[in-house]
Design an enzyme around this catalytic site. Structure first.
Site, PDB file in Angstrom:
ATOM      1  N   SER A 172      11.601   6.667   8.516  1.00  0.00           N
ATOM      2  CA  SER A 172      11.032   6.285   9.847  1.00  0.00           C
ATOM      3  C   SER A 172      11.534   4.756  10.179  1.00  0.00           C
ATOM      4  O   SER A 172      11.579   3.944   9.486  1.00  0.00           O
ATOM      5  CB  SER A 172       9.799   6.194  10.092  1.00  0.00           C
ATOM      6  OG  SER A 172       9.450   5.970  11.220  1.00  0.00           O
ATOM      7  N   CYS A 221       3.236   8.513   1.473  1.00  0.00           N
ATOM      8  CA  CYS A 221       3.799   7.691   2.413  1.00  0.00           C
ATOM      9  C   CYS A 221       4.066   6.399   1.713  1.00  0.00           C
ATOM     10  O   CYS A 221       3.191   5.676   0.916  1.00  0.00           O
ATOM     11  CB  CYS A 221       2.988   7.377   3.653  1.00  0.00           C
ATOM     12  SG  CYS A 221       3.265   6.316   4.733  1.00  0.00           S
ATOM     13  N   CYS A 275       5.721  -5.231  15.407  1.00  0.00           N
ATOM     14  CA  CYS A 275       5.138  -4.289  16.646  1.00  0.00           C
ATOM     15  C   CYS A 275       3.739  -4.628  16.989  1.00  0.00           C
ATOM     16  O   CYS A 275       2.983  -5.002  16.053  1.00  0.00           O
ATOM     17  CB  CYS A 275       5.406  -3.035  16.509  1.00  0.00           C
ATOM     18  SG  CYS A 275       6.965  -2.650  15.803  1.00  0.00           S
ATOM     19  N   GLU A 333       0.772  -1.294  -0.046  1.00  0.00           N
ATOM     20  CA  GLU A 333      -0.056  -0.059   0.005  1.00  0.00           C
ATOM     21  C   GLU A 333       0.910   1.286  -0.006  1.00  0.00           C
ATOM     22  O   GLU A 333       2.099   1.268   0.468  1.00  0.00           O
ATOM     23  CB  GLU A 333      -0.883  -0.122   1.148  1.00  0.00           C
ATOM     24  CG  GLU A 333      -1.929  -1.136   1.091  1.00  0.00           C
ATOM     25  CD  GLU A 333      -3.000  -1.319   2.063  1.00  0.00           C
ATOM     26  OE1 GLU A 333      -4.114  -1.340   2.042  1.00  0.00           O
ATOM     27  OE2 GLU A 333      -2.600  -1.214   3.362  1.00  0.00           O
ATOM     28  N   ASN A 340      -3.793   4.589  16.510  1.00  0.00           N
ATOM     29  CA  ASN A 340      -5.045   4.346  15.555  1.00  0.00           C
ATOM     30  C   ASN A 340      -5.380   2.673  15.631  1.00  0.00           C
ATOM     31  O   ASN A 340      -4.796   2.063  15.964  1.00  0.00           O
ATOM     32  CB  ASN A 340      -4.550   4.421  13.883  1.00  0.00           C
ATOM     33  CG  ASN A 340      -4.204   5.744  13.648  1.00  0.00           C
ATOM     34  OD1 ASN A 340      -5.176   6.698  14.167  1.00  0.00           O
ATOM     35  ND2 ASN A 340      -3.119   6.186  13.226  1.00  0.00           N
ATOM     36  N   CYS A 358       0.656  -2.661  15.352  1.00  0.00           N
ATOM     37  CA  CYS A 358       0.733  -2.428  14.082  1.00  0.00           C
ATOM     38  C   CYS A 358       0.222  -3.497  13.019  1.00  0.00           C
ATOM     39  O   CYS A 358       0.588  -4.752  13.466  1.00  0.00           O
ATOM     40  CB  CYS A 358       2.357  -2.243  13.497  1.00  0.00           C
ATOM     41  SG  CYS A 358       2.571  -1.986  11.753  1.00  0.00           S
ATOM     42  N   CYS A 385       6.229  -7.020   7.178  1.00  0.00           N
ATOM     43  CA  CYS A 385       7.517  -6.488   8.076  1.00  0.00           C
ATOM     44  C   CYS A 385       7.699  -7.666   8.947  1.00  0.00           C
ATOM     45  O   CYS A 385       6.985  -8.062   9.651  1.00  0.00           O
ATOM     46  CB  CYS A 385       7.036  -5.074   8.817  1.00  0.00           C
ATOM     47  SG  CYS A 385       8.228  -4.501   9.725  1.00  0.00           S
ATOM     48  N   CYS A 398      -1.563   5.664   9.937  1.00  0.00           N
ATOM     49  CA  CYS A 398      -0.386   4.905  10.545  1.00  0.00           C
ATOM     50  C   CYS A 398      -0.730   3.500  11.130  1.00  0.00           C
ATOM     51  O   CYS A 398      -1.628   3.556  12.126  1.00  0.00           O
ATOM     52  CB  CYS A 398       0.308   5.694  11.746  1.00  0.00           C
ATOM     53  SG  CYS A 398       0.794   7.460  11.172  1.00  0.00           S
ATOM     54  N   GLY A 451       6.741  -1.942   6.398  1.00  0.00           N
ATOM     55  CA  GLY A 451       8.143  -2.390   6.313  1.00  0.00           C
ATOM     56  C   GLY A 451       9.178  -1.555   7.029  1.00  0.00           C
ATOM     57  O   GLY A 451       8.685  -0.334   7.345  1.00  0.00           O
ATOM     58  N   GLU A 452      10.084  -2.302   7.141  1.00  0.00           N
ATOM     59  CA  GLU A 452      11.207  -1.368   7.854  1.00  0.00           C
ATOM     60  C   GLU A 452      12.284  -1.121   7.088  1.00  0.00           C
ATOM     61  O   GLU A 452      13.235  -1.597   6.471  1.00  0.00           O
ATOM     62  CB  GLU A 452      11.947  -2.479   9.136  1.00  0.00           C
ATOM     63  CG  GLU A 452      12.945  -1.850   9.847  1.00  0.00           C
ATOM     64  CD  GLU A 452      12.793  -0.422  10.084  1.00  0.00           C
ATOM     65  OE1 GLU A 452      12.068  -0.169  10.953  1.00  0.00           O
ATOM     66  OE2 GLU A 452      13.890   0.336   9.899  1.00  0.00           O
ATOM     67  N   SER A 483      10.778   5.509  15.849  1.00  0.00           N
ATOM     68  CA  SER A 483       9.521   5.000  16.497  1.00  0.00           C
ATOM     69  C   SER A 483      10.011   4.623  17.892  1.00  0.00           C
ATOM     70  O   SER A 483      10.612   3.346  17.945  1.00  0.00           O
ATOM     71  CB  SER A 483       9.082   3.826  15.694  1.00  0.00           C
ATOM     72  OG  SER A 483       8.812   4.560  14.474  1.00  0.00           O
ATOM     73  N   LEU A 484       9.990   5.533  18.899  1.00  0.00           N
ATOM     74  CA  LEU A 484      10.462   5.330  20.162  1.00  0.00           C
ATOM     75  C   LEU A 484       9.357   4.375  21.057  1.00  0.00           C
ATOM     76  O   LEU A 484       9.331   3.364  21.433  1.00  0.00           O
ATOM     77  CB  LEU A 484      10.881   6.420  20.736  1.00  0.00           C
ATOM     78  CG  LEU A 484      11.781   6.107  22.156  1.00  0.00           C
ATOM     79  CD1 LEU A 484      13.005   5.447  21.841  1.00  0.00           C
ATOM     80  CD2 LEU A 484      12.039   7.450  22.876  1.00  0.00           C
ATOM     81  N   HIS A 485       8.286   5.186  21.159  1.00  0.00           N
ATOM     82  CA  HIS A 485       6.894   4.588  21.777  1.00  0.00           C
ATOM     83  C   HIS A 485       6.824   4.155  23.278  1.00  0.00           C
ATOM     84  O   HIS A 485       5.896   4.098  23.927  1.00  0.00           O
ATOM     85  CB  HIS A 485       6.483   3.469  21.042  1.00  0.00           C
ATOM     86  CG  HIS A 485       6.470   3.730  19.413  1.00  0.00           C
ATOM     87  ND1 HIS A 485       5.909   4.932  19.006  1.00  0.00           N
ATOM     88  CD2 HIS A 485       6.546   2.910  18.352  1.00  0.00           C
ATOM     89  CE1 HIS A 485       5.880   4.847  17.443  1.00  0.00           C
ATOM     90  NE2 HIS A 485       6.401   3.587  17.270  1.00  0.00           N
TER      91      HIS A 485
END
Ligand code: SAH
Ligand code: SF4
Length: 338
Positions: free
Chosen positions: A188, A104, A115, A89, A287, A118, A111, A330, A158-159, A211-213
């Protein structure tokens, strides 16, 4: 041969083989990256005979739009299909008050980082995208809308730092062929330290977003398995090294999950953790993704959290949710035709 993804010098080499002038290469380059045509027939300033000759050996693209969804807020999500049948996508975001058109883009099919918040990670990892497949996403948007993309964020599926060679090559093409300024491109990452170390040694003008979170090891590992491989203290060292070497300010992305990492106490701990890092902070209200029961915080809690971080002297923004009604926000990209 596929023309999309070829650099100007590669088109010039091709023209030489076809005994055509260098100027033809420039014209074709313009049709690919700026006028974003899908077929050689649309390259109307080339003679009919030359187009026929070119068509014998080349095509503009073999990438297709499998599905397109338009959100109430103008966001468009495309499911793009590559010749081998794999899909990813890609999302076009427009912000009413700005002239920016942001794509984006995805860097991998699926991935492996997985996480817990996600949707992309849920389907597992399929394969890396080539750099041509990455840029095809932006060309797909440009072809379909007739618009020219001005900003790129590697925040799709993906990373990116686990497919760094292709991401860097795509970045070079975005920069030099699409003429999108490097400062308008953001990568990112979930915190792949070797990749961050590589970027630290390059002189890129693009923005690195992390992406710390969570502000500590125990909290972070509850939602990001990558924390067991590259822990937050080593990550911080790598980020300091990156900032020292490049002189650039990084972006810290922080998902706010109700009751988990959004309390005033966690905000203070985060402010302390980030105190000596040159960064801006981007808060992302969670989200919803069907597979888990996390919730987004109330607006009041979001504002309180923001205030506490600002109090520590950082610039803090809250990311506007885009395209949630079409699962384009996201973390909602899963790359399936459902
Ligand atoms: N793999 C990279 C880039 C893609 S994800 C990375 O993780 O950084 C882009 C951003 O969306 C990341 O910050 C990611 O953590 C965030 N995200 C993922 N799932 C989300 C969700 N359900 N709600 C809000 N943000 C989410
Ligand atoms: Fe992968 Fe990023 Fe999703 Fe984590 S948030 S599973 S790293 S795409």
């Amino acid at each position: 041969m596929i023309l999309a993804g070829l650099r100007l010098y590669e088109l010039e080499n091709l023209m030489q083989k076809l005994k055509a002038t260098k100027f033809r290469a420039k014209q074709i380059h313009n049709w690919i990256y700026f006028k974003s045509v899908s077929t050689i027939d649309e390259m109307t300033n080339l003679s009919k005979d030359f187009r026929e000759e070119l068509k014998k050996i080349a095509k503009v693209t073999e990438t297709k739009i499998k599905k397109k969804q338009v959100s109430k807020d103008g966001t468009i999500k495309y499911l793009v299909e590559y010749p081998d049948g794999e899909c990813v996508e890609t999302v076009l975001m427009r912000f009413d008050n700005r002239a920016n058109l942001t794509a984006c883009v995805s860097s991998q099919v699926g991935c492996a980082v997985n996480c817990s918040f996600c949707a992309t990670g849920k389907g597992g990892f399929k394969r890396n995208l080539t750099y041509q497949e990455i840029i095809e996403q932006v060309l797909t948007i440009q072809r379909d809308t007739g618009l020219k993309i001005t900003n790129i964020v590697f925040m799709g599926q993906g990373e990116p730092l686990l497919n760094l060679d292709n991401v860097l090559k795509a970045l070079e093409i975005f920069n030099e062929d699409f003429q999108i300024g490097a400062r308008r491109i953001t990568i990112s990452t979930s915190g792949i330290i070797p990749g961050i170390d590589n970027l630290a040694n390059m002189n890129l003008q693009s923005t690195l977003a992390i992406s710390l979170h969570a502000p500590n090891h125990n909290l972070r590992k509850e939602i990001m398995p990558i924390e067991n491989r590259y822990n937050i203290n080593d990550l911080k060292k790598a980020l300091k090294n990156y900032i020292d070497k490049t002189g650039r300010r990084i972006t810290i992305e922080y998902i706010l999950i109700h009751g988990f990492n959004d309390t005033p106490q966690v905000a203070k701990e985060l402010a302390y953790f980030l105190k000596d890092l040159k960064c801006n902070i981007n808060l992302i209200p969670y989200n919803s993704v069907i597979e888990n029961d996390f919730k987004k915080p109330s607006n009041n809690d979001i504002m309180k959290f923001k205030y506490l971080l600002e109090h520590s002297g950082k610039k803090v923004t809250v990311r506007l949710e885009r395209g949630a009604d079409i699962d384009a926000a996201c973390g909602q990209l899963r790359g399936k035709n459902i």
